[in-house]
Design an enzyme around this catalytic site. Structure first.
Site, PDB file in Angstrom:
ATOM      1  N   ASP A 413       0.933  -1.125  -0.058  1.00 38.71           N
ATOM      2  CA  ASP A 413      -0.030  -0.019  -0.078  1.00 38.71           C
ATOM      3  C   ASP A 413       0.738   1.153  -0.158  1.00 38.71           C
ATOM      4  O   ASP A 413       1.900   1.149   0.523  1.00 38.71           O
ATOM      5  CB  ASP A 413      -0.937  -0.190   1.202  1.00 38.71           C
ATOM      6  CG  ASP A 413      -1.887  -0.932   1.204  1.00 38.71           C
ATOM      7  OD1 ASP A 413      -2.259  -1.662   0.098  1.00 38.71           O
ATOM      8  OD2 ASP A 413      -2.614  -1.233   2.316  1.00 38.71           O
ATOM      9  N   MET A 414       0.451   2.255  -0.591  1.00 37.50           N
ATOM     10  CA  MET A 414       1.109   3.631  -0.744  1.00 37.50           C
ATOM     11  C   MET A 414       1.666   3.997   0.819  1.00 37.50           C
ATOM     12  O   MET A 414       2.747   4.394   1.158  1.00 37.50           O
ATOM     13  CB  MET A 414       0.175   4.576  -1.105  1.00 37.50           C
ATOM     14  CG  MET A 414       1.016   5.981  -1.311  1.00 37.50           C
ATOM     15  SD  MET A 414       0.082   7.272  -2.219  1.00 37.50           S
ATOM     16  CE  MET A 414      -1.289   7.730  -0.770  1.00 37.50           C
TER      17      MET A 414
END
Length: 573
Positions: A413-414
Site C-alpha cells: 500500500d502507498m
C-alpha cells in the site's frame, strides 16, 4: 444546543479566538477545522444528553439490531454576519427523516401521502399478491410433480442410453468375430453382410426406441407444464408490472432530488448520474449528511465555511467505523453530487493530487542481475496511480532502462513502508511471482496498533472485498469477499501520556497468508479482528504522521540460483 432560524445553531461557547478558514473543506480528505471541532463537540454533547427521541446506537449493550450513524456539521455565516452551524444525519434517525434541530432531507421520501409512499404501497400490494400466488398449494403440488417427472425422465433416458452403449459394444464384438471368421475361412462374405444388416437394424431400432422414450416422457412433462402455465403466466405478468412500476417510481424519485450550488444552479439526481458511465444512482444517494447540509445552506442563503462528518455508535458488521472518528464523504454516493454542489466555492486543494513521494528516495538493499530488494518509504506508490505517475515502478524503470518484464512482483500500500522485491528480467519475474502465488515467500510485517491487546498470538480470518460505494475502502463480506488470513504475535506493549490522558499501544508482528488489498489494516481495525486500528491509519482509524505498518522481513528462493535469500529492514517508528 440552541437553534435559531430553523436549523441555524449559535455556538454555545465564544468563537472570537477562532480564525475562519481561507477555503472551504475538501470533503473527501481533510483535517477538521477548529470551528468544526467545536461544533462537533457541541453536537456530540447533545447526542449524549438529549431525550426527545430514541435510537439505539449500540453504545451501551451488544445489541444486534443497534446501528451507528454518520453525522455532519457545516459551519455557516448568515446575512447578519453571524457564524453558526448546521447539523445533519445520514439516512434516517430513530425511524424518522426529520428531527429538530437537524436539517431536513433534500427530498422527504417517507412523507405521508407522498407519491413515493403511494407508489411503494402499490408495489407492496403486488408483492403480497405474488406471495399468495407463489405459495398456492396447487402451484407447489404441480412444481413438485414437474420436478419428479424431470428427474424420472433423466433417469429413464440415462438408463436406456446405458443399454444402447452396452448393445453397441456387443454388436462391435459380433462384427469383429464375424470378420475373424471370414479371415479364417470359417464363414463367407455373404454371412458377414447378413450379420452386418441385422446389427444395423438393431442399432436403428434402439435409436428409434430412444426417440419414442424421450417423446413419451416429454408428453408427460408438457402436460404438467400446461397446467402450470396459466398460473405462472399470471405471476410473470405481475412481476413485470412490479418491475415497470418500480422503475417508473425510481425515475420519478431521482427527478425529485434536486441539488443546488452557491451560484443557484440546480441539478436532479438523475441528471448528475447520467453524466457518469454507470448512470444509475446507488441506493441512498442524496440522503447522506453532506448533501443535506449544503442543500439547506444554499436554500437559506447561508454561506458555507467548513464541514466535518463523524461516526456515532457501533460499527456495521461489514465496515470499519470508529465511534467519534471523522470520515470523508463517500466516493460512490456523494462525490458526483458534491462535485455539482461545491461548484462556485473556493475549496481546499485535493491532497490526493499532491505527490507525497516528491522528495523521497528509494533505498536499494540488494542488487544483482536478476532482481532488486528495495526499502520503500511510506506514502510512496508501488505502481502509478490514477493521478500520480511517480512510483516504485516509474523510478526503477528510469533507473534500470535495460530491465525487461513487468518489474513489480508484489505491491505494498502507498502508506505502508518496507521491503519489496523487484524483478529485472522476465524469467526472474515469472519465477518470483509464482513463489508469491504458491505462498512460498516468507513475509513479516510490524505494526503499532491502538490499545492494549490482551492475547499474545492469534489468527484472523475475515473475507474482504472492495466497498463499491467508497473505493478504496474494503468491506468484510462472507458472500462475495475473497478469503483473507493473517497470523499475529505481540512483541511489545507501551503507553504514553498526552494532555493528561494515558494512551496504550501494542507492537505486533503480522504474517499474512494471503495478500488482499488493505488486509492487515482491515484485520487490525475490524471489530471481528483485533478491533484496534493501526496507528496513523487514515482510512480505518485515526490520521497521524504516518501509517505505522512496515514490511520488515522477506525471504524467498533466488529465481536463478535457487538459493534461499532473506532480508530484514528495521521499522521506521
Amino acid at each position: 444546543m440552541q437553534s435559531t432560524n430553523n436549523c441555524f445553531t449559535h455556538f454555545e461557547a465564544s468563537i472570537k479566538e477562532f480564525d475562519l478558514p481561507l477555503k472551504f473543506t475538501f470533503p473527501f480528505y481533510y483535517q477538521p477545522h477548529p470551528l468544526s471541532l467545536l461544533a462537533v463537540k457541541e453536537l456530540q454533547s447533545y447526542l449524549e444528553h438529549q431525550t426527545a427521541w430514541q435510537h439505539d446506537f449500540g453504545l451501551t449493550a451488544n445489541n444486534t439490531s443497534a446501528s451507528g450513524k454518520m453525522f455532519g456539521v457545516l459551519i455557516v455565516q448568515n446575512h447578519e454576519g453571524e457564524i453558526g452551524y448546521l447539523s445533519a444525519f445520514s439516512g434516517k434517525l430513530a425511524d424518522q427523516s426529520m428531527i429538530d434541530p437537524f436539517v431536513p432531507p433534500v427530498f422527504d421520501t417517507f412523507a405521508k401521502d407522498s407519491f413515493f409512499m403511494v407508489g411503494q404501497c402499490e408495489i407492496n400490494q403486488l408483492n403480497d399478491t405474488l406471495d399468495t400466488l407463489q405459495n398456492k398449494s396447487e402451484i407447489s403440488s404441480l412444481c413438485q410433480i414437474l420436478t419428479s417427472l424431470v428427474n424420472d425422465t433423466e433417469q429413464h433416458i440415462s438408463a436406456y442410453r446405458d443399454l444402447i452403449i452396452e448393445g453397441r459394444k456387443q454388436r462391435k464384438v459380433k462384427r469383429e468375430g464375424a470378420k475373424t471368421a471370414v479371415q479364417n475361412n470359417m464363414a463367407n462374405e455373404h454371412t458377414l453382410q447378413h450379420l452386418s444388416d441385422l446389427l444395423s437394424k438393431e442399432s436403428i431400432k434402439e435409436k428409434n426406441q430412444l426417440i419414442a422414450l424421450k417423446l413419451h416422457w416429454q408428453e408427460k412433462v408438457d402436460a404438467v407444464q400446461q397446467q402450470l402455465k396459466p398460473l405462472t403466466d399470471e405471476i410473470d405478468q405481475l412481476k413485470q408490472r412490479r418491475k415497470t412500476l418500480s422503475n417508473a417510481l425510481q425515475k420519478k424519485l431521482f427527478n425529485h432530488y434536486r441539488f443546488l450550488n452557491i451560484v443557484g444552479e440546480e441539478k436532479t439526481l438523475k441528471a448528475i448520474f447520467d453524466e457518469l458511465p454507470e448512470r444509475k444512482p446507488p441506493a441512498g444517494a442524496g440522503d447522506c449528511a453532506a448533501p443535506k447540509l449544503l442543500q439547506y445552506a444554499f436554500n437559506h442563503h447561508l454561506t458555507p465555511i467548513a464541514m466535518a462528518e463523524f461516526w456515532w455508535g457501533a460499527a456495521p458488521k461489514s465496515e470499519i467505523r470508529q465511534h467519534k472518528n471523522f470520515y470523508g464523504s463517500c466516493q460512490g454516493k456523494c462525490q458526483p453530487i458534491l462535485g455539482h454542489m461545491l461548484t462556485g466555492l473556493d475549496i481546499e486543494e485535493n491532497p490526493l493530487l499532491i505527490n507525497p513521494a516528491k522528495d523521497k528516495s528509494l533505498e536499494i538493499v540488494y542488487q544483482d542481475l536478476a532482481l532488486l530488494i528495495i526499502n520503500k518509504p511510506s506514502e510512496f506508490l508501488s505502481v502509478p496511480g490514477k493521478n500520480i505517475e511517480d512510483s516504485v515502478y516509474a523510478r526503477i524503470k528510469a533507473q534500470f532502462p535495460q530491465a525487461t518484464g513487468p518489474l513489480i512482483v508484489h505491491r505494498l500500500d502507498m502508506s505502508t513502508s518496507g521491503l519489496m522485491v523487484i524483478a529485472l528480467t522476465k524469467r526472474a519475474h515469472k519465477n518470483l511471482q509464482q513463489q508469491f502465488i504458491s505462498r512460498e515467500v516468507e513475509k513479516r510485517y510490524v505494526a503499532l496498533i491502538e490499545g492494549d491487546l490482551k492475547a499474545d498470538t492469534g489468527i484472523i480470518n475475515l473475507p474482504l472485498r472492495v466497498d463499491l460505494n467508497d473505493r478504496p475502502r474494503q468491506l468484510v463480506c462472507y458472500d462475495y469477499g475473497k478469503n483473507a488470513e493473517t497470523s499475529w504475535q505481540v512483541v511489545g506493549r507501551t503507553q504514553s501520556k498526552h494532555q493528561g490522558q494515558t494512551a496504550k499501544f501494542t507492537r505486533i508482528h503480522l504474517y499474512p497468508k494471503t495478500g488482499r488489498t488493505h488486509q492487515l489494516r482491515m484485520h487490525c481495525a475490524h471489530v471481528d479482528g483485533l478491533n484496534m486500528p493501526i496507528v496513523g491509519d487514515d482510512l480505518y482509524g485515526n490520521k497521524a504522521r504516518r501509517l505505522h505498518l512496515h514490511a520488515a522481513y522477506l525471504a524467498f528462493l533466488h529465481p536463478l540460483t535457487k538459493e534461499k535469500m532473506a532480508f530484514a529492514a528495521a521499522e521506521a517508528f
